[in-house]
Design a protein around this motif. Sequence first.
Motif, PDB file in Angstrom:
ATOM      1  N   SER A 246       0.824  -1.210   0.000  1.00 23.09           N
ATOM      2  CA  SER A 246       0.000   0.000   0.000  1.00 23.09           C
ATOM      3  C   SER A 246       0.853   1.254   0.000  1.00 23.09           C
ATOM      4  O   SER A 246       1.979   1.254   0.497  1.00 23.09           O
ATOM      5  CB  SER A 246      -0.901   0.032   1.241  1.00 23.09           C
ATOM      6  N   ASP A 247       0.266   2.323  -0.519  1.00 26.44           N
ATOM      7  CA  ASP A 247       0.856   3.653  -0.470  1.00 26.44           C
ATOM      8  C   ASP A 247       0.467   4.269   0.870  1.00 26.44           C
ATOM      9  O   ASP A 247      -0.721   4.383   1.177  1.00 26.44           O
ATOM     10  CB  ASP A 247       0.324   4.493  -1.631  1.00 26.44           C
ATOM     11  N   VAL A 248       1.443   4.646   1.671  1.00 26.05           N
ATOM     12  CA  VAL A 248       1.166   5.144   3.022  1.00 26.05           C
ATOM     13  C   VAL A 248       0.444   6.489   2.978  1.00 26.05           C
ATOM     14  O   VAL A 248      -0.478   6.729   3.754  1.00 26.05           O
ATOM     15  CB  VAL A 248       2.475   5.248   3.842  1.00 26.05           C
ATOM     16  N   LYS A 249       0.842   7.358   2.084  1.00 30.56           N
ATOM     17  CA  LYS A 249       0.281   8.707   2.018  1.00 30.56           C
ATOM     18  C   LYS A 249      -1.201   8.692   1.644  1.00 30.56           C
ATOM     19  O   LYS A 249      -2.011   9.359   2.271  1.00 30.56           O
ATOM     20  CB  LYS A 249       1.068   9.540   1.018  1.00 30.56           C
ATOM     21  N   THR A 250      -1.548   7.915   0.619  1.00 33.48           N
ATOM     22  CA  THR A 250      -2.936   7.908   0.133  1.00 33.48           C
ATOM     23  C   THR A 250      -3.780   6.808   0.771  1.00 33.48           C
ATOM     24  O   THR A 250      -5.004   6.889   0.752  1.00 33.48           O
ATOM     25  CB  THR A 250      -2.982   7.709  -1.397  1.00 33.48           C
ATOM     26  N   GLY A 251      -3.125   5.777   1.282  1.00 32.90           N
ATOM     27  CA  GLY A 251      -3.851   4.632   1.814  1.00 32.90           C
ATOM     28  C   GLY A 251      -4.320   3.672   0.737  1.00 32.90           C
ATOM     29  O   GLY A 251      -4.959   2.665   1.039  1.00 32.90           O
ATOM     30  N   ASN A 252      -4.006   3.969  -0.518  1.00 34.69           N
ATOM     31  CA  ASN A 252      -4.440   3.108  -1.620  1.00 34.69           C
ATOM     32  C   ASN A 252      -3.624   1.827  -1.684  1.00 34.69           C
ATOM     33  O   ASN A 252      -2.405   1.858  -1.511  1.00 34.69           O
ATOM     34  CB  ASN A 252      -4.314   3.841  -2.961  1.00 34.69           C
ATOM     35  N   MET A 253      -4.305   0.751  -1.964  1.00 33.19           N
ATOM     36  CA  MET A 253      -3.649  -0.530  -2.188  1.00 33.19           C
ATOM     37  C   MET A 253      -3.006  -0.471  -3.568  1.00 33.19           C
ATOM     38  O   MET A 253      -3.671  -0.171  -4.556  1.00 33.19           O
ATOM     39  CB  MET A 253      -4.673  -1.663  -2.129  1.00 33.19           C
ATOM     40  N   ILE A 254      -1.704  -0.761  -3.635  1.00 30.26           N
ATOM     41  CA  ILE A 254      -0.998  -0.752  -4.912  1.00 30.26           C
ATOM     42  C   ILE A 254      -1.109  -2.110  -5.579  1.00 30.26           C
ATOM     43  O   ILE A 254      -1.385  -2.203  -6.762  1.00 30.26           O
ATOM     44  CB  ILE A 254       0.479  -0.358  -4.716  1.00 30.26           C
ATOM     45  N   THR A 255      -0.892  -3.152  -4.794  1.00 33.64           N
ATOM     46  CA  THR A 255      -1.004  -4.495  -5.366  1.00 33.64           C
ATOM     47  C   THR A 255      -1.238  -5.514  -4.261  1.00 33.64           C
ATOM     48  O   THR A 255      -0.919  -5.287  -3.097  1.00 33.64           O
ATOM     49  CB  THR A 255       0.255  -4.861  -6.177  1.00 33.64           C
ATOM     50  N   ILE A 256      -1.780  -6.633  -4.684  1.00 35.29           N
ATOM     51  CA  ILE A 256      -1.942  -7.802  -3.822  1.00 35.29           C
ATOM     52  C   ILE A 256      -1.274  -8.964  -4.550  1.00 35.29           C
ATOM     53  O   ILE A 256      -1.534  -9.190  -5.730  1.00 35.29           O
ATOM     54  CB  ILE A 256      -3.422  -8.134  -3.572  1.00 35.29           C
ATOM     55  N   ALA A 257      -0.415  -9.662  -3.843  1.00 35.46           N
ATOM     56  CA  ALA A 257       0.208 -10.866  -4.393  1.00 35.46           C
ATOM     57  C   ALA A 257      -0.258 -12.032  -3.535  1.00 35.46           C
ATOM     58  O   ALA A 257      -0.157 -11.988  -2.311  1.00 35.46           O
ATOM     59  CB  ALA A 257       1.727 -10.745  -4.373  1.00 35.46           C
ATOM     60  N   SER A 258      -0.766 -13.063  -4.178  1.00 35.30           N
ATOM     61  CA  SER A 258      -1.348 -14.181  -3.439  1.00 35.30           C
ATOM     62  C   SER A 258      -1.002 -15.494  -4.121  1.00 35.30           C
ATOM     63  O   SER A 258      -0.964 -15.567  -5.351  1.00 35.30           O
ATOM     64  CB  SER A 258      -2.868 -14.015  -3.379  1.00 35.30           C
ATOM     65  N   ALA A 259      -0.748 -16.504  -3.311  1.00 34.68           N
ATOM     66  CA  ALA A 259      -0.473 -17.841  -3.856  1.00 34.68           C
ATOM     67  C   ALA A 259      -0.946 -18.890  -2.867  1.00 34.68           C
ATOM     68  O   ALA A 259      -0.834 -18.731  -1.660  1.00 34.68           O
ATOM     69  CB  ALA A 259       1.016 -18.019  -4.138  1.00 34.68           C
ATOM     70  N   ASP A 260      -1.476 -19.964  -3.419  1.00 34.69           N
ATOM     71  CA  ASP A 260      -1.838 -21.128  -2.619  1.00 34.69           C
ATOM     72  C   ASP A 260      -0.642 -22.064  -2.576  1.00 34.69           C
ATOM     73  O   ASP A 260       0.095 -22.180  -3.546  1.00 34.69           O
ATOM     74  CB  ASP A 260      -3.019 -21.871  -3.242  1.00 34.69           C
ATOM     75  N   MET A 261      -0.470 -22.720  -1.455  1.00 36.54           N
ATOM     76  CA  MET A 261       0.578 -23.730  -1.366  1.00 36.54           C
ATOM     77  C   MET A 261      -0.037 -25.017  -0.851  1.00 36.54           C
ATOM     78  O   MET A 261      -1.014 -25.004  -0.115  1.00 36.54           O
ATOM     79  CB  MET A 261       1.732 -23.260  -0.488  1.00 36.54           C
ATOM     80  N   ARG A 262       0.543 -26.104  -1.263  1.00 37.58           N
ATOM     81  CA  ARG A 262       0.083 -27.417  -0.829  1.00 37.58           C
ATOM     82  C   ARG A 262       1.203 -28.030   0.006  1.00 37.58           C
ATOM     83  O   ARG A 262       2.302 -28.238  -0.475  1.00 37.58           O
ATOM     84  CB  ARG A 262      -0.234 -28.317  -2.024  1.00 37.58           C
ATOM     85  N   GLY A 263       0.901 -28.275   1.246  1.00 40.10           N
ATOM     86  CA  GLY A 263       1.892 -28.829   2.156  1.00 40.10           C
ATOM     87  C   GLY A 263       2.336 -27.782   3.151  1.00 40.10           C
ATOM     88  O   GLY A 263       2.568 -26.624   2.803  1.00 40.10           O
ATOM     89  N   ASN A 264       2.421 -28.199   4.387  1.00 40.05           N
ATOM     90  CA  ASN A 264       2.746 -27.293   5.478  1.00 40.05           C
ATOM     91  C   ASN A 264       4.168 -27.573   5.965  1.00 40.05           C
ATOM     92  O   ASN A 264       4.361 -28.139   7.038  1.00 40.05           O
ATOM     93  CB  ASN A 264       1.719 -27.470   6.605  1.00 40.05           C
ATOM     94  N   THR A 265       5.148 -27.181   5.151  1.00 37.64           N
ATOM     95  CA  THR A 265       6.547 -27.398   5.518  1.00 37.64           C
ATOM     96  C   THR A 265       7.320 -26.088   5.396  1.00 37.64           C
ATOM     97  O   THR A 265       6.871 -25.156   4.721  1.00 37.64           O
ATOM     98  CB  THR A 265       7.218 -28.435   4.589  1.00 37.64           C
ATOM     99  N   ASP A 266       8.480 -26.037   6.027  1.00 37.28           N
ATOM    100  CA  ASP A 266       9.343 -24.858   5.905  1.00 37.28           C
ATOM    101  C   ASP A 266       9.640 -24.576   4.438  1.00 37.28           C
ATOM    102  O   ASP A 266       9.613 -23.433   3.991  1.00 37.28           O
ATOM    103  CB  ASP A 266      10.664 -25.060   6.665  1.00 37.28           C
ATOM    104  N   GLU A 267       9.928 -25.641   3.690  1.00 30.16           N
ATOM    105  CA  GLU A 267      10.287 -25.489   2.284  1.00 30.16           C
ATOM    106  C   GLU A 267       9.126 -24.929   1.455  1.00 30.16           C
ATOM    107  O   GLU A 267       9.328 -24.029   0.626  1.00 30.16           O
ATOM    108  CB  GLU A 267      10.732 -26.829   1.701  1.00 30.16           C
ATOM    109  N   SER A 268       7.913 -25.409   1.684  1.00 35.24           N
ATOM    110  CA  SER A 268       6.780 -24.918   0.892  1.00 35.24           C
ATOM    111  C   SER A 268       6.508 -23.442   1.196  1.00 35.24           C
ATOM    112  O   SER A 268       6.222 -22.662   0.287  1.00 35.24           O
ATOM    113  CB  SER A 268       5.530 -25.769   1.120  1.00 35.24           C
ATOM    114  N   TRP A 269       6.643 -23.032   2.438  1.00 35.66           N
ATOM    115  CA  TRP A 269       6.431 -21.630   2.796  1.00 35.66           C
ATOM    116  C   TRP A 269       7.505 -20.750   2.149  1.00 35.66           C
ATOM    117  O   TRP A 269       7.210 -19.708   1.586  1.00 35.66           O
ATOM    118  CB  TRP A 269       6.456 -21.458   4.309  1.00 35.66           C
ATOM    119  N   SER A 270       8.755 -21.184   2.243  1.00 33.29           N
ATOM    120  CA  SER A 270       9.865 -20.410   1.689  1.00 33.29           C
ATOM    121  C   SER A 270       9.771 -20.301   0.167  1.00 33.29           C
ATOM    122  O   SER A 270       9.978 -19.223  -0.406  1.00 33.29           O
ATOM    123  CB  SER A 270      11.192 -21.050   2.093  1.00 33.29           C
TER     124      SER A 270
END
Length: 188
Positions: free
Chosen positions: A144-168
């Motif tokens: 987000s832009d702090v001055k305006t409060g506008n969201m600049i972008t959203i980055a999202s991803a699904d992961m399968r598996g709950n491991t350190d490697e999958s998160w990283s």
Amino acid sequence: MTDLARLATPHFVLARAGITIMRALMTIAALLLTASAALADPPKLAVFDFELIDTSLPGEFYGSKPELERLDRISEQLRKQLAESGRFQLLDIAPVRDAARHSNLQACGNCDLTFAGQLGAELEITGMVQKVSNLIINLNIYLSDVKTGNMITIASADMRGNTDESWSRTMSYLVRNRLLAPNYGKRE
């Protein structure tokens, strides 16, 4: 020829004017260099620690200790990758970290922008990991832009598996292919 007469000669007047013009050009050049250097500075960015929404059955019964440790690791990983890119000037969030951790940055009425503003940030990142089960986990980054409060972008991803490697790997993917990708989330 007297000194006064010599000062009035066309040659002396032109030389004097040339010196004045040269000084003016040097001043303008210095101002332009200063302005371009200021424009070249990367934006100041505050990256807050990621938050967890754990609606999984194991989380309900056993708690979310492994996930909380992973949140810290991916938060630091994000900071490191963005700093190494040279596209941002990362700010230390230590002065507001405790207050931010005790707030739900995703639903606190823009308190994240207030914290980022206190740090002198131009941009800020919050993040959230939503764990539905050990096989269904979603990682979200909000810039987000702090001055305006506008969201600049959203980055999202699904992961399968709950491991350190999958998160990283998921974090690396989002940084490389979303946040640092050419023209992705650029302000206009």
